[in-house]
Design an enzyme around this catalytic site. Structure first.
Site, PDB file in Angstrom:
ATOM      1  N   PRO A   2      49.986  37.920  39.086  1.00 36.74           N
ATOM      2  CA  PRO A   2      50.645  37.395  40.285  1.00 36.74           C
ATOM      3  C   PRO A   2      49.933  36.144  40.794  1.00 36.74           C
ATOM      4  O   PRO A   2      48.713  36.135  40.940  1.00 36.74           O
ATOM      5  CB  PRO A   2      50.513  38.551  41.286  1.00 36.74           C
ATOM      6  CG  PRO A   2      50.340  39.767  40.437  1.00 36.74           C
ATOM      7  CD  PRO A   2      49.566  39.318  39.248  1.00 36.74           C
ATOM      8  N   GLU A   3      50.697  35.082  41.022  1.00 42.73           N
ATOM      9  CA  GLU A   3      50.132  33.844  41.540  1.00 42.73           C
ATOM     10  C   GLU A   3      50.537  33.693  43.003  1.00 42.73           C
ATOM     11  O   GLU A   3      51.129  34.605  43.588  1.00 42.73           O
ATOM     12  CB  GLU A   3      50.592  32.675  40.680  1.00 42.73           C
ATOM     13  CG  GLU A   3      50.099  32.815  39.232  1.00 42.73           C
ATOM     14  CD  GLU A   3      50.434  31.613  38.362  1.00 42.73           C
ATOM     15  OE1 GLU A   3      50.841  30.561  38.893  1.00 42.73           O
ATOM     16  OE2 GLU A   3      50.280  31.731  37.131  1.00 42.73           O
ATOM     17  N   HIS A  91      49.550  55.181  37.689  1.00 34.49           N
ATOM     18  CA  HIS A  91      48.855  53.953  38.060  1.00 34.49           C
ATOM     19  C   HIS A  91      48.912  53.659  39.561  1.00 34.49           C
ATOM     20  O   HIS A  91      48.520  52.569  39.993  1.00 34.49           O
ATOM     21  CB  HIS A  91      49.426  52.757  37.289  1.00 34.49           C
ATOM     22  CG  HIS A  91      49.226  52.863  35.800  1.00 34.49           C
ATOM     23  ND1 HIS A  91      47.980  52.942  35.215  1.00 34.49           N
ATOM     24  CD2 HIS A  91      50.132  52.918  34.785  1.00 34.49           C
ATOM     25  CE1 HIS A  91      48.112  53.022  33.906  1.00 34.49           C
ATOM     26  NE2 HIS A  91      49.403  53.019  33.619  1.00 34.49           N
ATOM     27  N   ARG A 110      46.144  47.759  35.059  1.00 34.12           N
ATOM     28  CA  ARG A 110      44.904  47.270  34.440  1.00 34.12           C
ATOM     29  C   ARG A 110      43.681  47.433  35.341  1.00 34.12           C
ATOM     30  O   ARG A 110      42.566  47.235  34.895  1.00 34.12           O
ATOM     31  CB  ARG A 110      45.067  45.794  34.061  1.00 34.12           C
ATOM     32  CG  ARG A 110      46.179  45.540  33.061  1.00 34.12           C
ATOM     33  CD  ARG A 110      46.184  44.110  32.597  1.00 34.12           C
ATOM     34  NE  ARG A 110      47.351  43.808  31.795  1.00 34.12           N
ATOM     35  CZ  ARG A 110      47.583  42.622  31.238  1.00 34.12           C
ATOM     36  NH1 ARG A 110      46.715  41.640  31.412  1.00 34.12           N
ATOM     37  NH2 ARG A 110      48.662  42.412  30.516  1.00 34.12           N
ATOM     38  N   ARG A 152      35.327  13.306  37.314  1.00 36.83           N
ATOM     39  CA  ARG A 152      35.359  14.641  36.700  1.00 36.83           C
ATOM     40  C   ARG A 152      35.995  14.563  35.306  1.00 36.83           C
ATOM     41  O   ARG A 152      37.079  14.014  35.133  1.00 36.83           O
ATOM     42  CB  ARG A 152      36.155  15.602  37.584  1.00 36.83           C
ATOM     43  CG  ARG A 152      35.555  15.824  38.968  1.00 36.83           C
ATOM     44  CD  ARG A 152      34.278  16.635  38.910  1.00 36.83           C
ATOM     45  NE  ARG A 152      34.504  17.995  38.500  1.00 36.83           N
ATOM     46  CZ  ARG A 152      34.777  18.995  39.350  1.00 36.83           C
ATOM     47  NH1 ARG A 152      34.845  18.755  40.657  1.00 36.83           N
ATOM     48  NH2 ARG A 152      34.963  20.213  38.906  1.00 36.83           N
TER      49      ARG A 152
END
Length: 271
Positions: A2-3, A91, A110, A152
């Site tokens: 999930p973002e 879960h 997970r 950078r």
């Protein structure tokens, strides 16, 4: 994983059912997530009224008068509402039982997520205090990004996915924003002009805003706070489309690895 759009979708989905509602009790079935669930959580959170639900980066904060529960969904976690009589599955690791009869349930196959409790200012928490600006705020702008990118050598995709630079630009949306901006993901951040960085800033904001409006992207395990999937996957131009024709020039999209993450781009449109 999930973002930011998925996390914000979750926050918006659960907020109306939590604010001004009392917590009856907390059930912890599996305390060993990425870090152990704070042992004091059941006693600290029980009988508290939830005052607000906020977000910082990919962290959701559930605030009470005495402290804050900080939740990270990890790679496969979901936080959603069910009737408190709904039987827990294998879960389903943590339940926040509400006085309304609902249950805020955390499931995580997970177990890479986290549920922590703090009674201090949550912005001072070690996981939060070093985070960069939110991408949808004025603080994230071309002057800021140009200053951060100066000299950078890190690839621009890895650079914008660094949560100390800007929060919430995960793999899916980094791929998409760079494609919209015509920038190769492996180009050194310090070698990109201010004009192109300005376009990238705008496109990060555009892609994240659009994803939030559509409830995030459904990939594998993600569902929103109401248990429904997101629909932004239908709008992806490059992510998950390796070998398929570019939507602009029809040349085959290339897949590579950057920072151990799948990276898809158009060799013709992105320079």
């Amino acid at each position: 994983m999930p973002e930011l759009p998925e996390v914000e979708t979750t926050r918006k989905g659960i907020e109306p059912y939590l604010v001004d509602v009392i917590v009856d009790r907390v059930v912890i079935r599996q305390p060993m997530l990425r870090w152990p669930v704070t042992p004091e959580l059941p006693t600290r959170l029980a009988q508290q009224v939830i005052r607000s639900v906020t977000r910082r980066g990919k962290y959701i904060a559930i605030h009470t008068d005495v402290g804050t529960m900080i939740v990270h969904l990890g790679m496969s976690g979901s936080l959603y509402l069910v009737d408190q009589k709904t039987e827990a599955l294998f879960h389903d690791h943590v339940d926040i039982i509400l006085g309304s009869g609902k249950c805020l349930r955390y499931t995580d196959p997970r177990r890479f997520g986290s549920i922590l409790w703090t009674e201090e200012d949550w912005f001072a928490h070690p996981l939060i205090r070093s985070l960069g600006p939110e991408p949808l705020t004025d603080e994230f702008n071309v002057d800021y990004l140009t200053a951060q990118a100066k000299s950078r050598k890190k690839p621009i995709k890895t650079f914008i996915m660094d949560s100390k630079i800007v929060v919430g630009v995960g793999n899916i949306y980094a791929n998409e924003a760079l494609f919209m901006s015509g920038i190769r993901p492996d180009k050194p951040a310090g070698g990109i002009s201010k004009k192109r960085l300005a376009l990238l800033v705008d496109n990060i904001k555009t892609i994240l805003s659009a994803a939030i409006k559509q409830g995030g992207t459904t990939l594998k395990d993600f569902v929103g706070g109401d248990g429904k999937p997101g629909y932004f996957k239908q709008n992806l131009s490059v992510y998950g489309r390796a070998g398929e024709p570019c939507v602009n020039c029809q040349k085959a999209l290339i897949e590579s690895r950057l920072g151990q993450r799948s990276t898809v781009y158009c060799p013709a449109c992105q320079k």
